[in-house]
Design a protein around this motif. Sequence first.
Motif: not given
Lengths: 283, 283
Positions: B3, B178-186, B197, B201, B204-205, B208
């Motif tokens: 923002s 946020k979604a990928q951070a919840s899957r452990g992406v830093d 990597k 992540s 690509i999304p 798409v």
Amino acid sequence: MNIKINHLSYTYPSNQPFKEDALSDINASIKSNDFVAIIGQTGSGKSTLIQNLNGLLIPTTGQVEIEDYIIKKKVKLKNIKQLRKKIGIVFQFPEYQLFEENVEKDILFGPKNFGFNEKQLAGLAKKVLEEVGLDETFLKKSPFELSGGEKRRVAIAGILAFDPEVLIVDEPTAGLDPQTANKIMELFYNLYKKQHKTIILVTHQMEDVLKYANHVMALKNGKLEAYTTPFRLFNDEKLMSHLQIEMPLILKIAKETKKKYPDLDLSKVKDIDSFVMQLKDVI
Amino acid sequence: MMSNVTLGKYIPNNTFFHRLDPRCKLLLLFIFMITIFINIGMIGYITLGLVMIVCFILSKISLFTVIKSLKPMWFMMVFILVINLIVVKTGTPWHIGKITIYSNAIFNTLKIAYRLVLLISTSTIFTATTKPLDITIAIEDLFAFLKPIVNVHILSMMISIALRFIPTILDETNRIMKAQASRGVDFVHGKLKEKAKSITSLIIPLFVSAFARSDELANAMEARSYNPYAKRSRYRKLKWRIKDSIILILSIILLAGFITLAVTHLANNWNGFIFDWIRGWFK
């Protein structure tokens, strides 16, 4: 994992001089192995609240306590990764987070990030895929060639794969056909019943609230208006009209039936099956 | 973090600049950009700076916004300074310890920095006071003379759609992060390989969903019988007023003045490259 929310307020950062709180002074605690539904209209702060629970957003004032972790402004969270491993969030439309070349890799993406070793990873994708009701033929498929419902299930499997203790799901059934939606809700209920996980469900479906939840949080304009049981909520007409929600159809029918059979126990009516059971008892 | 982007953002207001015809403003932008790239000497640059300050006051853009939009420039400035320090070996040598720095390296960098500040300021004033839609209409109008060669309408439609999607894609980026951070992406820490990597992540999304969105938009437009080759009427009409003409004429006079200044200042050759190039034109 008990979650304690103390005086949590959250304001989105913006340049506008006039700011409005997305959440204001939320106090609640969620016990381990509970099934909590969060309801409220669009823009009431549901999604903001859940993002405060795993450190994606940091409360503007107040704090969230989860075991040893304290999510608070100006206090650096140690080991935020481990916190996120314990609290899994399935976001709205999770199918948009898929990116790997095949389903297996995508499911294992989370566990790898959280440092699972080879032994833990072996067979894991197959196992969680079965949990969400897909067979192993999906493992080698590209996530982009699946149907919407299948994608959603793969995305949910990707969260289940790292075995979070608390599972937060944001409108998991939005845009799905009733059958798939039902299956997905059953999946979460089974995780709660059999694996004793804590489930926090954000939803607009009052039927699901009645059927599955033990407790319900009702938000309106960023304020926690009620934190009670679904039964109490649906019997409080003043509160319901204030929150602008409708009573689930099955409960309406049960209430009408009660006029004829006063012995009917409304607190045990959760869905059609339980209603029929209760009805059999009193007739 | 998303923002905070101020560069190119429209700031709603009703100032003198907001009321100018967008075509006039677009022409002014061109004129100022040309002027900035002509070597107009010290006096010229100071005059131009003063004009710019007057423009800022007239457009009521806060100084804070300007400073924020200059932020991305820092890296470039440091880069240019380093290159200049290595390459430029003219002017007074200054000895700092074992290193020798030449005065012209510093002056050149300052000159480029000043030009860049002017350049970014002009475009900030333009984009902050002109609605994206108006910009595209202005482009369509001003480049109408190209009609026999290219379809100007398609171009301006593409630009307006692209502008329209910037905030949407920023939102999307935020969501996926946020979604990928919840899957452990830093996204912040980690080695280069891990970072690559984590970016995949996200990218690509994002692609798409961007493709899916544009596909939907194309279908929605076609469903409303959009045909880029058809003759189209316009809902929003621009109105050229006398003040637009006056401002434009004043700016052209200013430009002409600066060109004269530059040509007469031939001897004051303090920045060769662009100047030599322009001089070549007059031979």
